[in-house]
Design a protein around this motif. Structure first.
Motif, mmCIF file in Angstrom:
data_model
loop_
_atom_site.group_PDB
_atom_site.id
_atom_site.type_symbol
_atom_site.label_atom_id
_atom_site.label_comp_id
_atom_site.label_asym_id
_atom_site.label_seq_id
_atom_site.Cartn_x
_atom_site.Cartn_y
_atom_site.Cartn_z
ATOM 1 N N ASN A 79 115.879 -81.891 169.137
ATOM 2 C CA ASN A 79 114.612 -81.206 168.801
ATOM 3 C C ASN A 79 114.664 -79.785 168.027
ATOM 4 O O ASN A 79 113.717 -78.969 167.859
ATOM 5 C CB ASN A 79 113.783 -80.973 170.061
ATOM 6 C CG ASN A 79 113.573 -82.259 170.689
ATOM 7 O OD1 ASN A 79 113.009 -83.195 170.043
ATOM 8 N ND2 ASN A 79 113.830 -82.424 172.004
ATOM 9 N N GLU A 80 115.886 -79.613 167.446
ATOM 10 C CA GLU A 80 116.216 -78.273 166.719
ATOM 11 C C GLU A 80 114.986 -78.218 165.620
ATOM 12 O O GLU A 80 114.881 -78.949 164.694
ATOM 13 C CB GLU A 80 117.507 -78.282 166.228
ATOM 14 C CG GLU A 80 117.856 -76.847 165.612
ATOM 15 C CD GLU A 80 119.358 -76.694 165.193
ATOM 16 O OE1 GLU A 80 119.415 -76.033 164.382
ATOM 17 O OE2 GLU A 80 120.080 -77.277 165.736
ATOM 18 N N GLY A 81 114.325 -76.988 165.620
ATOM 19 C CA GLY A 81 113.304 -76.633 164.595
ATOM 20 C C GLY A 81 112.091 -77.184 164.795
ATOM 21 O O GLY A 81 111.022 -77.113 163.957
ATOM 22 N N GLY A 115 108.387 -90.936 174.785
ATOM 23 C CA GLY A 115 108.296 -90.613 173.362
ATOM 24 C C GLY A 115 108.443 -89.228 173.015
ATOM 25 O O GLY A 115 109.268 -88.483 173.585
ATOM 26 N N SER A 116 107.381 -88.989 172.537
ATOM 27 C CA SER A 116 107.335 -87.565 172.138
ATOM 28 C C SER A 116 106.467 -86.522 173.167
ATOM 29 O O SER A 116 106.399 -85.433 172.889
ATOM 30 C CB SER A 116 106.763 -87.117 170.638
ATOM 31 O OG SER A 116 105.470 -87.429 170.610
ATOM 32 N N VAL A 117 106.127 -87.248 174.180
ATOM 33 C CA VAL A 117 105.342 -86.492 175.240
ATOM 34 C C VAL A 117 106.202 -86.284 176.340
ATOM 35 O O VAL A 117 106.698 -87.329 177.077
ATOM 36 C CB VAL A 117 104.334 -87.367 175.333
ATOM 37 C CG1 VAL A 117 103.436 -86.893 176.644
ATOM 38 C CG2 VAL A 117 103.087 -87.428 174.165
ATOM 39 N N ILE A 136 102.923 -79.455 184.160
ATOM 40 C CA ILE A 136 102.474 -79.464 182.657
ATOM 41 C C ILE A 136 102.894 -80.577 181.638
ATOM 42 O O ILE A 136 103.687 -81.240 182.063
ATOM 43 C CB ILE A 136 103.035 -78.006 181.992
ATOM 44 C CG1 ILE A 136 104.731 -78.047 181.808
ATOM 45 C CG2 ILE A 136 102.589 -76.772 182.665
ATOM 46 C CD1 ILE A 136 105.153 -77.055 181.075
ATOM 47 N N SER A 137 102.047 -80.828 180.701
ATOM 48 C CA SER A 137 102.272 -81.850 179.757
ATOM 49 C C SER A 137 102.492 -81.136 178.415
ATOM 50 O O SER A 137 101.851 -80.148 178.236
ATOM 51 C CB SER A 137 101.545 -82.956 179.658
ATOM 52 O OG SER A 137 100.296 -82.568 179.372
ATOM 53 N N PHE A 138 103.280 -81.735 177.390
ATOM 54 C CA PHE A 138 103.482 -81.171 176.334
ATOM 55 C C PHE A 138 103.746 -82.241 175.188
ATOM 56 O O PHE A 138 104.291 -83.334 175.602
ATOM 57 C CB PHE A 138 104.799 -80.127 176.230
ATOM 58 C CG PHE A 138 105.908 -80.741 176.787
ATOM 59 C CD1 PHE A 138 106.841 -81.243 176.050
ATOM 60 C CD2 PHE A 138 106.330 -80.776 177.939
ATOM 61 C CE1 PHE A 138 107.974 -81.863 176.359
ATOM 62 C CE2 PHE A 138 107.318 -81.145 178.462
ATOM 63 C CZ PHE A 138 108.494 -81.829 177.787
ATOM 64 N N ALA A 139 103.759 -82.106 174.003
ATOM 65 C CA ALA A 139 104.100 -82.829 172.805
ATOM 66 C C ALA A 139 105.024 -82.112 172.017
ATOM 67 O O ALA A 139 104.899 -80.998 171.518
ATOM 68 C CB ALA A 139 102.810 -83.488 172.101
ATOM 69 N N ILE A 140 106.107 -82.902 171.386
ATOM 70 C CA ILE A 140 106.982 -82.318 170.672
ATOM 71 C C ILE A 140 106.538 -82.669 168.983
ATOM 72 O O ILE A 140 106.094 -84.004 169.032
ATOM 73 C CB ILE A 140 108.421 -82.989 170.732
ATOM 74 C CG1 ILE A 140 109.107 -82.726 172.224
ATOM 75 C CG2 ILE A 140 109.455 -82.454 169.600
ATOM 76 C CD1 ILE A 140 109.032 -81.310 172.404
ATOM 77 N N GLY A 141 106.284 -81.823 168.236
ATOM 78 C CA GLY A 141 106.048 -82.111 167.001
ATOM 79 C C GLY A 141 106.639 -81.425 165.845
ATOM 80 O O GLY A 141 107.608 -80.569 166.288
#
Length: 143
Positions: A79-81, A115-117, A136-141
């Motif tokens: 997930n770097e960057g 996945g990305s969530v 909390i919930s989050f998405a990696i983008g």
């Protein structure tokens, strides 16, 4: 693992006045993070919230908790960057006001990824007293 302010800035894209964590006191990449926010009377949000009685806005405490969780997930090499976008909040409870001079201890335990969530349990305390709890919930983008 601990991170200083400059190391946090290498992981998170946030900058003043919106970088809301000062130090990471414990980090297990992909699992959890604990951080500290030293609440100063000079914070810009205190000018309007509230001029007669300074109280840190609850949404900013939630943002600080989300940033703590973002450090946990974005510290993984894959997930770097990347960015962690806030997805939602559930079961949030505000139990104590946070005021100038308080040291806000922030904890986020990542509970699952789909996945990305991702999802996490969060808690903010001051002097061992619970200020905020929630999920909390989050998405990696991508940047």
């Amino acid at each position: 693992m601990e991170l200083n302010f400059e190391q946090i800035r290498e992981i998170l894209p946030h900058r003043s006045p919106f970088l809301l964590i000062d130090r990471v006191t414990d980090l297990v990449p992909g699992e959890s993070a604990e951080a500290v926010k030293c609440v100063s009377g000079n914070e810009p949000f205190f000018q309007g919230h509230f001029p007669e009685k300074a109280v840190m806005p609850g949404v900013l405490i939630l943002e600080a908790l989300a940033q703590t969780g973002a450090v946990a997930i974005l510290s993984l090499p894959e997930n770097e960057g990347k960015l962690a976008f806030f997805g939602g909040v559930k079961n949030c409870r505000f139990r104590r006001q946070v005021v100038p001079g308080d040291v806000l201890n922030l904890r986020c335990y990542l509970t699952r990824m789909r996945g990305s969530v991702g999802f996490g349990e969060v808690e903010a305390t001051v002097d061992g007293e619970t200020a905020v709890t929630g999920e909390i919930s989050f998405a990696i983008g991508e940047v």
